[in-house]
Scaffold this active site. Structure first.
Site, mmCIF file in Angstrom:
data_model
loop_
_atom_site.group_PDB
_atom_site.id
_atom_site.type_symbol
_atom_site.label_atom_id
_atom_site.label_comp_id
_atom_site.label_asym_id
_atom_site.label_seq_id
_atom_site.Cartn_x
_atom_site.Cartn_y
_atom_site.Cartn_z
ATOM 1 N N GLY A 22 43.666 48.977 56.271
ATOM 2 C CA GLY A 22 44.642 48.235 57.060
ATOM 3 C C GLY A 22 44.538 46.735 56.878
ATOM 4 N N GLU A 58 37.043 42.854 61.367
ATOM 5 C CA GLU A 58 36.337 44.054 61.815
ATOM 6 C C GLU A 58 34.836 43.936 61.559
ATOM 7 O OE1 GLU A 58 39.768 47.491 61.244
ATOM 8 O OE2 GLU A 58 38.553 46.884 59.523
ATOM 9 N N THR A 95 40.929 48.463 64.223
ATOM 10 C CA THR A 95 42.324 48.574 63.821
ATOM 11 C C THR A 95 42.553 49.923 63.151
ATOM 12 O OG1 THR A 95 42.455 46.180 63.483
ATOM 13 C CG2 THR A 95 44.126 47.522 62.401
ATOM 14 N N ALA A 139 37.432 54.199 59.984
ATOM 15 C CA ALA A 139 36.926 54.003 58.625
ATOM 16 C C ALA A 139 37.815 54.754 57.651
ATOM 17 C CB ALA A 139 35.486 54.488 58.503
ATOM 18 N N LYS A 158 37.796 61.964 56.565
ATOM 19 C CA LYS A 158 37.146 60.710 56.182
ATOM 20 C C LYS A 158 35.674 60.904 55.805
ATOM 21 C CE LYS A 158 41.001 58.866 56.996
ATOM 22 N NZ LYS A 158 41.345 58.103 58.181
#
EC number: 5.3.1.6
Length: 225
Positions: free
Chosen positions: A99, A105, A33, A86, A123
């Protein structure tokens, strides 16, 4: 609590490269996601043949349907490769849950033969230092907040942005964001969070990823987690 950063082009490159390198004909793909995974899902629909996906959220399922990817389930199929984003990637540890989909996940990633992460350079980090999302049973959130603070963290129930009240996940949990500052021992923090009564799942993914595809302005860099 989504983490901002990274360009759409960087995310697109990461998502498309992961599909091109990791997905084979007839594969079952775990569909993560987020904005970077969205590019991977579109690439699956456009480039891969006879591929099906196991969605980790309502949003990833909707994106898969829109892209023409057949949606299946863990009951019906084994996952060959899971592709997910991530909030932070640091020395073998991922932080996920911006999210609010990290419960699904995590178990989809754990079920996969291979788990790869798609990300942009914003990230990447040398240390785990962003708040850790924790999904909790709704009635238990005050208990979780107290226990997290006893562990030395600061815990905040996540409020929704487009409705009154807290964020409610697809699995019916609330989300408590737990700020421990720079985490020197992620494994220990992960174990402590898992032991708190009322915790459904935390967003520390320790030693789970097999590779990270980082989209850059010049292309894609594949690195160890």
């Amino acid at each position: 609590m989504k983490q901002a950063g990274g360009s759409a082009e960087q995310k697109r490159r990461a998502g498309e490269a992961a599909v091109a390198e990791e997905v084979t004909e007839g594969a079952v793909v775990g569909l993560g996601t987020g904005s970077t995974v969205a590019h991977a899902i579109r690439a699956l629909g456009a480039e891969a043949s006879d591929v099906s996906g196991v969605a980790t959220s309502f949003e990833s399922r909707r994106r898969a349907v829109d892209a023409g990817v057949t949606v299946t389930s863990l009951e019906a199929a084994s996952v060959d490769v899971a592709i997910d984003g991530a909030d932070q990637v640091a020395d073998g540890v991922l932080v996920k849950g911006g999210g609010a989909a990290h419960t699904r996940e995590k178990y989809v990633a754990a079920s996969a033969d291979r788990f790869v992460v798609v990300a942009d350079p914003s990230k990447e980090s040398d240390v785990v230092d962003v708040p850790v999302p924790v999904a909790v049973v709704p009635d238990a959130w005050p208990v979780v907040v107290d226990r997290v603070e006893a562990l030395g963290g600061t815990a905040t129930l996540r409020d929704a942005e487009r409705k009154d009240g807290p964020v409610v996940t697809d699995t019916g949990s609330l989300v408590v964001d737990c700020d421990f500052g720079a985490i020197e021992t992620p494994e220990a923090v992960a174990a402590s969070l898992s032991a708190v009564p009322g915790v459904v799942e935390h967003g520390l993914f320790v030693g789970m990823a097999d590779a990270v595809y980082v989209g850059t302005d010049d292309g894609v860099r594949v690195r160890d987690p």
